[in-house]
Design an enzyme around this catalytic site. Structure first.
Site, PDB file in Angstrom:
ATOM      1  N   SER B  20       0.841  -1.207   0.000  1.00  0.00           N
ATOM      2  CA  SER B  20       0.000   0.000   0.000  1.00  0.00           C
ATOM      3  C   SER B  20       0.871   1.251   0.000  1.00  0.00           C
ATOM      4  O   SER B  20       2.088   1.188   0.144  1.00  0.00           O
ATOM      5  CB  SER B  20      -0.908   0.004   1.235  1.00  0.00           C
ATOM      6  OG  SER B  20      -0.111   0.123   2.410  1.00  0.00           O
ATOM      7  N   ASP B  41       5.551  -7.560   2.213  1.00  0.00           N
ATOM      8  CA  ASP B  41       4.640  -6.905   3.141  1.00  0.00           C
ATOM      9  C   ASP B  41       4.217  -7.935   4.175  1.00  0.00           C
ATOM     10  O   ASP B  41       4.258  -9.149   3.904  1.00  0.00           O
ATOM     11  CB  ASP B  41       3.402  -6.366   2.403  1.00  0.00           C
ATOM     12  CG  ASP B  41       2.759  -5.206   3.136  1.00  0.00           C
ATOM     13  OD1 ASP B  41       2.863  -4.061   2.661  1.00  0.00           O
ATOM     14  OD2 ASP B  41       2.161  -5.438   4.220  1.00  0.00           O
ATOM     15  N   ASP B  67       7.606  -9.889   7.776  1.00  0.00           N
ATOM     16  CA  ASP B  67       7.402  -9.095   8.982  1.00  0.00           C
ATOM     17  C   ASP B  67       8.763  -8.496   9.329  1.00  0.00           C
ATOM     18  O   ASP B  67       9.665  -9.201   9.800  1.00  0.00           O
ATOM     19  CB  ASP B  67       6.902 -10.010  10.111  1.00  0.00           C
ATOM     20  CG  ASP B  67       6.766  -9.253  11.429  1.00  0.00           C
ATOM     21  OD1 ASP B  67       7.154  -8.065  11.491  1.00  0.00           O
ATOM     22  OD2 ASP B  67       6.270  -9.859  12.402  1.00  0.00           O
ATOM     23  N   TYR B 161       6.350   8.199  17.134  1.00  0.00           N
ATOM     24  CA  TYR B 161       6.695   7.994  15.730  1.00  0.00           C
ATOM     25  C   TYR B 161       7.784   8.967  15.273  1.00  0.00           C
ATOM     26  O   TYR B 161       8.767   8.571  14.637  1.00  0.00           O
ATOM     27  CB  TYR B 161       5.429   8.181  14.889  1.00  0.00           C
ATOM     28  CG  TYR B 161       5.635   8.189  13.410  1.00  0.00           C
ATOM     29  CD1 TYR B 161       5.892   7.016  12.719  1.00  0.00           C
ATOM     30  CD2 TYR B 161       5.566   9.378  12.681  1.00  0.00           C
ATOM     31  CE1 TYR B 161       6.072   7.017  11.345  1.00  0.00           C
ATOM     32  CE2 TYR B 161       5.739   9.399  11.312  1.00  0.00           C
ATOM     33  CZ  TYR B 161       5.992   8.212  10.647  1.00  0.00           C
ATOM     34  OH  TYR B 161       6.167   8.227   9.286  1.00  0.00           O
ATOM     35  N   LYS B 165      11.497   8.036  13.823  1.00  0.00           N
ATOM     36  CA  LYS B 165      11.997   8.469  12.517  1.00  0.00           C
ATOM     37  C   LYS B 165      13.301   9.256  12.673  1.00  0.00           C
ATOM     38  O   LYS B 165      14.152   9.241  11.782  1.00  0.00           O
ATOM     39  CB  LYS B 165      10.937   9.288  11.781  1.00  0.00           C
ATOM     40  CG  LYS B 165       9.743   8.442  11.306  1.00  0.00           C
ATOM     41  CD  LYS B 165      10.171   7.311  10.365  1.00  0.00           C
ATOM     42  CE  LYS B 165       9.005   6.642   9.669  1.00  0.00           C
ATOM     43  NZ  LYS B 165       9.425   5.485   8.844  1.00  0.00           N
TER      44      LYS B 165
END
Lengths: 254, 253
Positions: B20, B41, B67, B161, B165
């Site tokens: 996606s 994925d 995974d 998050y 990052k």
């Protein structure tokens, strides 16, 4: 480089400092894609040579004498380019130089002013001259040459130049944000030392120390910079604006 | 996008999170260039669907379950990719998520660990597994997904998050510099909000604010990020390394 094949065909680039180094390499890469290249340089013989070569390589060239530190000359060069090709889609304000290497306490007023006239005011005049045309046409891309020195500071050899490039990075951000709604992008590129005539003023020791700071272990080729300029101008890159793109071989941004 | 026409033809990219969003767009753009795409994925079915679409679009594709938080799973996926295409020229670590939005004081250990496992450890594991292969080839490009959140800090919506990052950003600098002299480049991309299923966890108010705050008054599109992945992997981009590239529409953050 573009998303759409032939995206650059018959589109026009206005390029300063076209007679050598990164400018010359950019002229040929746009020629490869079938673009029109307005080769502006204070060295008109050099500009003519590059323009001729652009014609040989699949583009259309126009050589124009242009001292970017004089507003009237820049305006005349832009007008002549528009008259010849009918439009300017991209501008690459590439003309620049550290003039000479100098320790901070040795920078005199003359060197300081020359460095700022060429590297800052030249970019300012270039953008002010081309933006009305881009606004009228409903869009455009401007790429300015900054330098990795803008974060490194140029201590010991070129603070006059490094700080001028800092001004270019910031001016680029401001222009990008002011004109973003008018479909005009403005970005700067920050190369590490590139292997061009720019380095004629650098001692062997300085060249060696600059190279040692680059993880890839060599200076940039002008073509490597030029390919990034073309990508930034392309339709594959519509969401990058205001920022500076570091082309540094992995070095120097702390 | 490359300097040499057909540069990407028959070269192989290993993509995580390929089912996606940005991963999927990247698979399709490499397909356009005639590449081999190892579409991995955690959603195996989704990966297979993309692999089929890659084939229809002119590339070669294989869908593989992966995974990224599990070293064995990553090793298996890389082996399958190598078995199928013989080499991996490019690695795009796209798998990532903010998992859910949370204010700082609401982040529990579970959310923290999940976020770091997926975004940081996933990137770490894939690079560790692929780099020996790239070194033996003497060439390779790794693109990691960082985020413009490394500059905003994810205040009041995803500091878990954003900080993960930040780790990806720094990991990229280190890897980029460690392997630069051996032909392997590594860089990261830092987009602002992109219009993908990633945003399913974002409230309408959050998305409206993010669009309003963007100079271009819109989110990035996954294709815009994917074109940048292609460019950074190309022979037109051989001197950009270790750095992160911002795709933000001029965002002030």
């Amino acid at each position: 480089m573009p998303k759409t094949p032939d995206f650059f065909a018959r589109k026009t680039l206005f390029l300063t400092g076209a007679a050598s180094g990164i400018g010359e390499a950019t002229a040929y890469i746009f020629a490869r894609e079938g673009a029109n290249v307005i080769c502006a340089d204070i060295d008109i013989e050099g500009a003519k040579r590059v323009s001729h070569e652009v014609n040989q390589r699949g583009g259309k060239g126009l050589a124009i004498s242009c001292d970017v530190t004089e507003r009237a000359k820049v305006e005349a060069a832009v007008a002549a380019g528009v008259k010849h090709f009918g439009n300017i889609d991209f501008q690459f304000n590439n003309a620049g130089s550290a003039i000479k290497r100098s320790k901070f306490l040795d920078i005199d007023d003359d060197l300081f002013e020359k460095a700022y006239d060429l590297n800052v005011k030249g970019v300012f005049y270039g953008m002010q001259a081309v933006l009305p045309h881009m606004l009228e046409r409903g869009g455009g891309v401007i790429v300015n040459t900054a330098s990795m020195s803008y974060i490194r500071g140029g201590g010991g050899h070129s603070i006059h130049y490094a700080s001028a490039k800092g001004a270019v990075v910031t001016m680029t951000m401001g222009v990008a944000r002011e004109f973003v709604k008018e479909n005009i992008r403005c970005v700067s590129i920050s190369p590490a030392a590139a292997d061009t005539h720019f380095q004629d003023i650098s001692s062997n020791d300085l060249k060696e120390s600059m190279t040692n700071d680059i993880p890839i272990g060599r200076m940039a080729d002008p073509e490597e910079i030029a390919e990034v300029v073309q990508f930034l101008c392309s339709d594959a890159c519509p969401y990058i604006t205001a920022d500076t793109i570091k082309i540094s071989g992995g070095g120097g941004f702390r | 996008m490359p300097k040499t026409p057909n540069y990407f033809k028959n070269k192989t990219i290993f993509i995580t999170g390929a089912a996606s969003g940005i991963g999927k767009s990247t698979a399709m753009i490499f397909a356009r260039e005639g590449s081999n795409v190892v579409a991995t994925d955690i959603d195996e079915k989704g990966a297979s669907v993309i692999a089929d679409q890659v084939v229809q679009a002119g590339g070669n594709g294989v869908g593989v379950h992966c995974d990224v938080t599990d070293r064995n799973s990553v090793e298996k996926a890389v082996s399958l990719g190598l078995e199928r295409f013989g080499k991996i020229n490019f690695l795009f670590n796209s798998a990532g998520s903010a998992i859910k939005r949370a204010k700082f004081l609401e982040i529990d250990e579970d959310l923290w660990d999940q976020t770091y496992n997926l975004n940081v450890k996933g990137t770490f594991l894939c690079m560790q597994v692929v780099i020996p292969h790239m070194l033996s080839e003497g060439k390779g490009v790794i693109v990691n997904m960082a985020s413009n959140a490394t500059r905003t800090g994810g205040a009041a919506k995803s500091p878990h998050y954003a900080s993960a990052k930040g780790a990806v950003h720094t990991l990229t600098i280190g890897v980029g510099r460690e392997f630069a002299s051996r032909g392997v480049r590594c860089l990261s991309l830092s987009p602002s909000a992109v219009d993908t299923p990633f945003q399913d966890i974002s409230s309408k108010e959050m998305l409206d604010a993010s669009i309003e705050g963007n100079p271009m008054k819109r989110m990035g599109t996954p294709d815009e990020i994917a074109e940048m992945v292609l460019f950074t992997c190309s022979d037109a981009c051989e001197f950009i390394n270790a750095d992160t590239l911002y795709l933000t529409g001029g965002s002030k953050a």
